[in-house]
Motif scaffolding. Structure first.
Motif, short mmCIF file in Angstrom:
data_model
loop_
_atom_site.label_atom_id
_atom_site.label_comp_id
_atom_site.label_asym_id
_atom_site.label_seq_id
_atom_site.Cartn_x
_atom_site.Cartn_y
_atom_site.Cartn_z
N MET A 1 0.86 -1.19 0.00
CA MET A 1 0.00 0.00 0.00
C MET A 1 0.89 1.23 0.00
N GLY A 2 0.30 2.33 -0.39
CA GLY A 2 1.01 3.60 -0.42
C GLY A 2 0.89 4.34 0.91
N LEU B 1 5.37 9.35 6.75
CA LEU B 1 6.73 9.56 6.26
C LEU B 1 7.72 9.72 7.41
N ARG B 2 7.32 10.40 8.46
CA ARG B 2 8.19 10.54 9.63
C ARG B 2 8.44 9.20 10.30
N GLU C 1 10.38 3.30 12.46
CA GLU C 1 9.27 2.66 13.17
C GLU C 1 8.34 1.92 12.22
N LEU C 2 8.46 2.19 10.94
CA LEU C 2 7.61 1.56 9.93
C LEU C 2 8.47 1.23 8.72
N LEU D 1 6.36 2.12 -0.70
CA LEU D 1 5.42 1.02 -0.61
C LEU D 1 5.59 0.37 0.75
N LEU D 2 4.48 0.17 1.44
CA LEU D 2 4.49 -0.44 2.76
C LEU D 2 3.69 -1.73 2.71
#
Length: 83
Positions: free
Chosen positions: A25-26, A42-43, A49-50, A63-64
């Motif tokens: 996902m975006g 974004l941070r 952390e992500l 992309l996550l």
């Protein structure tokens, strides 16, 4: 039911449905799932952390994995409930 309202209903169902699959996902979809601003996502990515994969090109979109975002959402919800 209009086409546009049906479209948004489907999107809402997809973002609230819990699935532990690794669907990419975006940033904007991740922000909706986490209920934060896309800049916050974004941070979180820059802070480590992500996890995210940056795409090549001018935009450098991220992309996550859905499972990572859902795990973070659950962790944040548990932290908020415990506080």
């Amino acid at each position: 039911m209009t086409k546009s309202s049906n479209y948004y209903t489907v999107i809402r169902m997809q973002t609230t449905k819990s699935s532990k699959t690794n669907i990419p996902m975006g940033v904007s979809e991740a922000a909706r799932l986490l209920r934060v601003n896309p800049v916050t996502v974004l941070r979180l990515i820059k802070a480590g952390e992500l996890a995210a994969e940056q795409m090549p090109g001018k935009t450098g979109a991220y992309l996550l994995q859905r499972s990572d975002v859902e795990d973070l959402a659950a962790k944040r919800a548990a932290k908020k409930a415990g506080a």
